[in-house]
Design an enzyme around this catalytic site. Structure first.
Site, short mmCIF file in Angstrom:
data_model
loop_
_atom_site.label_atom_id
_atom_site.label_comp_id
_atom_site.label_asym_id
_atom_site.label_seq_id
_atom_site.Cartn_x
_atom_site.Cartn_y
_atom_site.Cartn_z
N TYR A 181 39.55 40.77 40.59
CA TYR A 181 38.41 40.62 41.50
C TYR A 181 38.89 40.53 42.94
CZ TYR A 181 39.44 35.59 41.91
OH TYR A 181 40.04 34.38 42.17
N CYS A 182 38.00 40.81 43.88
CA CYS A 182 38.22 40.52 45.30
C CYS A 182 36.98 39.78 45.79
CB CYS A 182 38.54 41.77 46.11
SG CYS A 182 37.23 43.02 46.14
N TRP A 183 36.63 39.90 47.06
CA TRP A 183 35.51 39.12 47.59
C TRP A 183 34.17 39.58 47.01
CZ3 TRP A 183 33.04 35.20 48.76
CH2 TRP A 183 31.93 35.16 49.59
N TYR B 209 34.30 37.74 43.67
CA TYR B 209 34.28 36.28 43.74
C TYR B 209 32.91 35.77 44.18
CZ TYR B 209 35.09 31.54 45.35
OH TYR B 209 34.99 30.19 45.54
N SER C 7 39.79 45.23 45.53
CA SER C 7 39.98 45.25 44.07
C SER C 7 39.99 46.68 43.54
CB SER C 7 38.89 44.43 43.38
OG SER C 7 37.61 44.91 43.68
#
Length: 354
Positions: free
Chosen positions: A94-96, A123, A102
């Protein structure tokens, strides 16, 4: 490349068996992250700032090109690191917001044979979930009592008996007093604390009683969510009492072996409230190893603070329980009987006490 976009519910299930990578920068990860994740930044803090500034000044295309210019030379290093650490070649990611960072990491790993499960919404989706979870209503029973009555020990014993327990001080890495941070890990951010609290709460049945300690709004530098704090203020409370000698012994067992200089600093932080004479006496006793004496001195202040709590409005269920000289197993049985009485008065199903 093998990538699958997954929902949060799928993610929470898969993480039981698969490792998790967080593609955000170091500072984003330190501030808060999904528990259990490891940080593998696509853009580090400095690079992220450069790309962000360029995005504001020149737009998306320039920012994307600059991002690839910065991270491109590290592509092979990222692949080698993940191959070394995760030979099974299955990963959660995952990323933001589930966006470019990602996607890039997923592409890199897919090129070397990884099966990637990427969290849709990133996230931010997880954080929305934890934020809402710690603001739901719960069926708390609160353990109260003066400093040194062993409330945390009782919570652990209840948990060992299969009871539902939330240890707020354990999650906050702080015992909730001037001395509370000594010997503890660094406290999480408020956001990460809420993540940890939510993770604990999703393991529990929301309907059945959950034991929790009576806390102030702040535990060290961590602030309780308003909803949880208000429920602690209004939930049924059992106020534990023990003899002063037992309380001093308990505190001595927990604190006497901690670094002397840190204990001194904690006493000095209370000097305005203790007064000059009491502070001096406590410091002298600590220096000479007279632990029971300085602890007794501290209890004068903490007992006075506890007295303010007694002046709060009476709750619907507020009981006192003297556990002086009572073995831990018997103390737990007494607490479980009271829980059943509270359940009966509230119209909830009574649990069996063995």
């Amino acid at each position: 490349m093998s990538e699958k976009l997954i929902t949060l519910s799928e993610f929470l299930k898969l993480r039981e068996t698969l490792p998790i990578l967080d593609a955000r920068s170091e500072s984003e990860f330190i501030q808060s992250h999904i528990p259990g994740a490891l940080n593998l930044p696509i853009l580090n803090d400095g690079e992220r700032e450069i790309v962000g500034t360029l995005y504001k000044q020149e737009g998306n295309e320039s920012a994307v090109l600059k991002g690839f210019e910065l991270v491109g030379p590290r592509f092979h290093q990222i692949q080698k690191e993940v191959l070394l650490n995760y030979p099974d070649k299955k990963i959660l990611l995952y990323c933001w917001r589930g966006g470019m960072r990602s996607q890039i990491l997923s592409w890199l790993l897919g090129m070397v044979g990884f099966e990637v499960f990427r969290l849709k919404g990133g996230y931010k989706t997880y954080r929305t979930f934890t934020y809402e979870r710690v603001r739901k209503p719960y069926n708390f029973i609160v353990l109260g009592g003066k400093t040194g009555t062993g409330k945390t020990v009782l919570l652990k014993a209840l948990e060992d008996k299969g009871e539902q327990v939330v240890d707020l001080e354990g999650l906050a890495h702080h015992r909730g007093s001037s001395f509370g941070g000594i010997g503890q890990e660094k406290q999480p951010s408020v956001e990460q604390f809420e993540n940890l609290l939510a993770e604990r709460l999703i393991q529990l049945d929301q309907i059945h009683p959950i034991w929790i300690e009576n806390e102030s709004r702040n535990i060290g530098k961590v602030t309780l969510p308003d909803g949880i704090f208000q429920q602690i203020l209004t939930a049924p409370i059992i106020k534990i009492s023990k003899t002063e000698a037992e309380r001093i012994t308990h505190i001595e067992e927990e604190y006497a072996s901690l670094p002397k200089e840190e204990l001194k600093s904690a006493i000095l932080r209370l000097s305005n409230k203790l007064g000059g004479l009491r502070t001096t006496e406590a410091l002298e006793d600590l220096e000479m190893g007279r632990h029971r004496s300085w602890i007794e001195n501290m209890l004068v202040y903490y007992d006075k603070t506890y007295g303010f709590d007694l002046n709060k409005p009476i709750r619907q269920h507020e009981l006192s329980l003297d556990l002086s000289q009572i073995p831990l197993s018997e103390a737990c049985q007494n607490l479980l009987k009271i829980k059943n009485d509270i359940n009966a008065k509230s119209g909830n199903q009574t649990d069996t006490v063995e």
